[in-house]
Design an enzyme around this catalytic site. Structure first.
Site, PDB file in Angstrom:
ATOM      1  N   GLU A   1      43.948   3.381 -10.983  1.00  0.00           N
ATOM      2  CA  GLU A   1      43.148   2.378 -10.273  1.00  0.00           C
ATOM      3  C   GLU A   1      44.061   1.248  -9.829  1.00  0.00           C
ATOM      4  O   GLU A   1      44.930   0.804 -10.584  1.00  0.00           O
ATOM      5  CB  GLU A   1      42.059   1.748 -11.159  1.00  0.00           C
ATOM      6  CG  GLU A   1      40.894   2.636 -11.454  1.00  0.00           C
ATOM      7  CD  GLU A   1      39.833   1.941 -12.317  1.00  0.00           C
ATOM      8  OE1 GLU A   1      39.698   0.703 -12.260  1.00  0.00           O
ATOM      9  OE2 GLU A   1      39.160   2.671 -13.061  1.00  0.00           O
TER      10      GLU A   1
ATOM     11  N   ARG B   1      39.182  10.862  -7.946  1.00  0.00           N
ATOM     12  CA  ARG B   1      38.968  10.648  -9.379  1.00  0.00           C
ATOM     13  C   ARG B   1      37.533  10.168  -9.581  1.00  0.00           C
ATOM     14  O   ARG B   1      37.146   9.135  -9.022  1.00  0.00           O
ATOM     15  CB  ARG B   1      39.973   9.605  -9.897  1.00  0.00           C
ATOM     16  CG  ARG B   1      39.719   9.170 -11.317  1.00  0.00           C
ATOM     17  CD  ARG B   1      40.761   8.161 -11.820  1.00  0.00           C
ATOM     18  NE  ARG B   1      40.428   7.769 -13.167  1.00  0.00           N
ATOM     19  CZ  ARG B   1      40.075   6.538 -13.547  1.00  0.00           C
ATOM     20  NH1 ARG B   1      40.059   5.538 -12.677  1.00  0.00           N
ATOM     21  NH2 ARG B   1      39.763   6.288 -14.797  1.00  0.00           N
TER      22      ARG B   1
ATOM     23  N   HIS C   1      33.746   6.736 -18.859  1.00  0.00           N
ATOM     24  CA  HIS C   1      33.914   5.478 -18.117  1.00  0.00           C
ATOM     25  C   HIS C   1      32.717   4.589 -18.472  1.00  0.00           C
ATOM     26  O   HIS C   1      31.933   4.199 -17.617  1.00  0.00           O
ATOM     27  CB  HIS C   1      34.034   5.757 -16.618  1.00  0.00           C
ATOM     28  CG  HIS C   1      34.651   4.640 -15.829  1.00  0.00           C
ATOM     29  ND1 HIS C   1      35.755   4.804 -15.026  1.00  0.00           N
ATOM     30  CD2 HIS C   1      34.313   3.326 -15.709  1.00  0.00           C
ATOM     31  CE1 HIS C   1      36.067   3.654 -14.434  1.00  0.00           C
ATOM     32  NE2 HIS C   1      35.198   2.736 -14.835  1.00  0.00           N
TER      33      HIS C   1
ATOM     34  N   TYR D   1      45.625  -4.317 -12.003  1.00  0.00           N
ATOM     35  CA  TYR D   1      44.976  -5.265 -11.095  1.00  0.00           C
ATOM     36  C   TYR D   1      45.739  -6.586 -10.985  1.00  0.00           C
ATOM     37  O   TYR D   1      45.806  -7.181  -9.920  1.00  0.00           O
ATOM     38  CB  TYR D   1      43.529  -5.538 -11.540  1.00  0.00           C
ATOM     39  CG  TYR D   1      42.636  -4.351 -11.265  1.00  0.00           C
ATOM     40  CD1 TYR D   1      42.011  -4.201 -10.036  1.00  0.00           C
ATOM     41  CD2 TYR D   1      42.460  -3.345 -12.211  1.00  0.00           C
ATOM     42  CE1 TYR D   1      41.219  -3.103  -9.756  1.00  0.00           C
ATOM     43  CE2 TYR D   1      41.673  -2.234 -11.937  1.00  0.00           C
ATOM     44  CZ  TYR D   1      41.059  -2.119 -10.710  1.00  0.00           C
ATOM     45  OH  TYR D   1      40.287  -1.023 -10.418  1.00  0.00           O
TER      46      TYR D   1
ATOM     47  N   GLU E   1      40.135   2.868 -19.780  1.00  0.00           N
ATOM     48  CA  GLU E   1      40.268   1.474 -20.198  1.00  0.00           C
ATOM     49  C   GLU E   1      39.595   1.166 -21.540  1.00  0.00           C
ATOM     50  O   GLU E   1      38.619   0.404 -21.596  1.00  0.00           O
ATOM     51  CB  GLU E   1      39.700   0.543 -19.112  1.00  0.00           C
ATOM     52  CG  GLU E   1      40.370   0.695 -17.764  1.00  0.00           C
ATOM     53  CD  GLU E   1      39.834  -0.276 -16.709  1.00  0.00           C
ATOM     54  OE1 GLU E   1      38.801  -0.920 -16.954  1.00  0.00           O
ATOM     55  OE2 GLU E   1      40.455  -0.381 -15.639  1.00  0.00           O
TER      56      GLU E   1
ATOM     57  N   ASN F   1      45.745   1.586 -14.924  1.00  0.00           N
ATOM     58  CA  ASN F   1      44.962   0.787 -13.981  1.00  0.00           C
ATOM     59  C   ASN F   1      45.592  -0.589 -13.925  1.00  0.00           C
ATOM     60  O   ASN F   1      45.676  -1.278 -14.942  1.00  0.00           O
ATOM     61  CB  ASN F   1      43.506   0.664 -14.440  1.00  0.00           C
ATOM     62  CG  ASN F   1      42.782   2.006 -14.425  1.00  0.00           C
ATOM     63  OD1 ASN F   1      43.330   3.007 -13.954  1.00  0.00           O
ATOM     64  ND2 ASN F   1      41.562   2.029 -14.927  1.00  0.00           N
TER      65      ASN F   1
HETATM   66  O1  IFM Z   1      35.126  -1.567 -11.412  1.00  0.00           O
HETATM   67  C1  IFM Z   1      36.059  -1.579 -12.435  1.00  0.00           C
HETATM   68  C2  IFM Z   1      36.245  -0.188 -12.996  1.00  0.00           C
HETATM   69  O2  IFM Z   1      35.064   0.346 -13.466  1.00  0.00           O
HETATM   70  C3  IFM Z   1      37.229  -0.217 -14.141  1.00  0.00           C
HETATM   71  N1  IFM Z   1      38.435  -0.877 -13.779  1.00  0.00           N
HETATM   72  C4  IFM Z   1      38.347  -2.156 -13.132  1.00  0.00           C
HETATM   73  C5  IFM Z   1      37.393  -2.078 -11.955  1.00  0.00           C
HETATM   74  C6  IFM Z   1      37.292  -3.461 -11.270  1.00  0.00           C
HETATM   75  O3  IFM Z   1      36.818  -4.413 -12.153  1.00  0.00           O
END
Ligand code: IFM
Length: 450
Positions: free
Chosen positions: A362, A94, A138, A311, A183, A309
């Site tokens: 992500e 990606r 992005h 985290y 995002e 995404n």
């Molecule tokens: O590096 C970033 C990415 O560009 C977008 N999502 C979160 C990642 C980590 O912060």
């Protein structure tokens, strides 16, 4: 570690033993990057400055004073980087396209040299048996559009659709999936309200207007992608995470619900229900965005996939986000909470009947990796990836339609306001020599994929 009293494998044992064969047939495994974070070559082949070039030049914006002007020099080293991707054994890569390379004035003439680069990447991936997955935005907006208000200007949504059409026309069906935006919470709230990202303003009404125009841009771009690449999948990528209450106190529960409204539902509801969440709309009062007749019909266009995404989760009290006692965190200070990924998947399925198939676009972690000789030992990243894959598998086995997983990131790169101080890569980058070195986590991913 096995529980010696019962000999029952713990979730960590199960995670460590995972291989791709545990996942449904056809499940796609990949790695991800974005243009400004890796490409460099900021002034080459007709690229114009993006809002990030401008932002990085402002003192105090980036913690190490750096920029993406050189980054990983991927623009010149793309062939060796594609070889590296192929060597990992992933199915898919990606990457994002830089709007200022393709339409340097933001709107108007297309720069063929910019498209040539992404065509080389696409064909180079296909030649190596790796699926190309493209993200159109992005965060590197052409700076010239920011001079006219950026995403607070409705016209930017139309400019985005035109640029998207140019990319889809050139790359066409060779690309397996097109994501319009990455995002939009970051490119609105973090960028226009919190001010941590370009363009760095602090104005809630501006952020909400930007968020609406981003979503409108998605709605306008989708038919353009479908027109030029009818066999490709088209969708959008959101950063999402459970927003849990820090306690049973009513004020904490209310704060968590409000955080969920701003972070998750503000984007999910218009896209999947064709409406903004009423409680959050009421919360923002006079800062609500300028929605015109027909906008929400455009925004709720059916998607072939939703990119997620993930985290971390938020744990929210009336005073703001808190870190649970004893939580382990990444180098970003984000709590490591794999269960949040399972919870998020189950919640999306329960709350959104129109939910399309999901790709995790992500997932990853920054740690303070150090090189020792030719090795980078990063056991915490391997554990992060395997436990999150295990959490994803649990959601998949519980019936959520999940089609793929992309680790963030292929290699260490420019981590926005943190510059080069945060390393998210599976591959270590020595920024002095531009040498790439597979970290132990990359070797683990390679073995997992075999
Ligand atoms: O590096 C970033 C990415 O560009 C977008 N999502 C979160 C990642 C980590 O912060």
């Amino acid at each position: 570690m096995t529980n010696t009293l019962t000999d029952t494998p713990t979730p960590a044992d199960r995670a460590a033993a995972l291989t791709r064969r545990d996942f449904p047939a056809g499940f796609v495994f990949g790695v991800a990057t974005s243009s400004y974070q890796i490409e460099g070559a900021a002034h080459e082949d007709g690229r114009s400055p993006s809002i990030w070039d401008v932002f990085c030049a402002q003192p105090g914006r980036i913690s190490d004073g750096s920029s993406g002007a050189v980054a990983c020099d991927h623009y010149h080293r793309w062939e060796q980087d594609l070889d590296l991707i192929a060597a990992l054994g992933v199915d898919a890569y990606r990457f994002s396209v830089a709007w200022p390379r393709v339409v340097p004035a933001g709107r108007g003439p297309v720069n063929p040299a910019g498209l040539d680069f992404y065509e080389r990447l696409t064909d180079g991936l296909l030649a190596r048996g790796v699926q190309p997955h493209v993200t159109l935005y992005h965060w590197d907006l052409p700076a010239t559009l920011q001079d006219q208000g950026g995403w607070t200007n409705r016209d930017t949504a139309y400019a985005f659709a035109e640029y998207s059409a140019a990319v889809a026309e050139r790359l066409g069906n060779r690309v397996v999936s097109y994501a319009t935006l990455n995002e939009p919470w970051c490119s609105s709230v973090l960028s226009y309200e919190i001010g941590e990202h370009a363009p760095g303003t602090r104005d809630r009404a501006a952020a909400l207007s930007a968020a609406h125009h981003l979503l409108l841009g998605h709605g306008l771009a989708m038919p353009e992608i479908r027109r030029h690449a009818p066999q490709s999948q088209a969708g959008i990528v959101l950063n999402l995470g459970p927003q849990e209450s820090a306690s049973d106190r009513p004020e904490d529960i209310l704060a968590a619900r409000q955080a969920d409204g701003r972070f998750n539902r503000w984007f999910l509801d218009p896209l999947l229900r064709g409406e903004y969440p009423a409680d959050t709309w009421a919360d923002v009062g006079a800062d609500a965005p300028p929605v015109q007749d027909g906008d929400l019909e455009l925004i709720r266009v059916p998607n072939d996939f939703l990119g997620v995404n993930y985290y971390s989760r938020g744990v929210i009290g009336a005073q703001g986000g808190v870190l649970p006692e004893g939580a382990s965190v990444t180098d970003m200070g984000w709590e490591i909470h794999p269960q949040g990924l399972t919870d998020l998947m189950l919640r999306l399925k329960a709350d959104y009947p129109a939910l399309p198939p999901i790709y995790i676009t992500e997932n990853g972690a920054a740690f303070a990796d150090e090189r020792s000789g030719d090795r980078v030992h990063d056991p915490r990243r391997t554990e992060f990836l395997s436990t999150h894959l295990n959490a994803l598998l649990n959601a998949s086995q519980a019936g959520v339609d999940i089609r793929g997983y992309f680790a963030w990131s292929l290699m260490d790169n420019f981590e926005w306001a943190y510059g080069y101080q945060k390393r998210f890569g599976l591959v270590y980058v020595d920024y002095t020599t531009q040498e790439r070195l597979l970290k132990d986590s990359a070797l683990w991913y390679q073995a997992f994929l075999k």
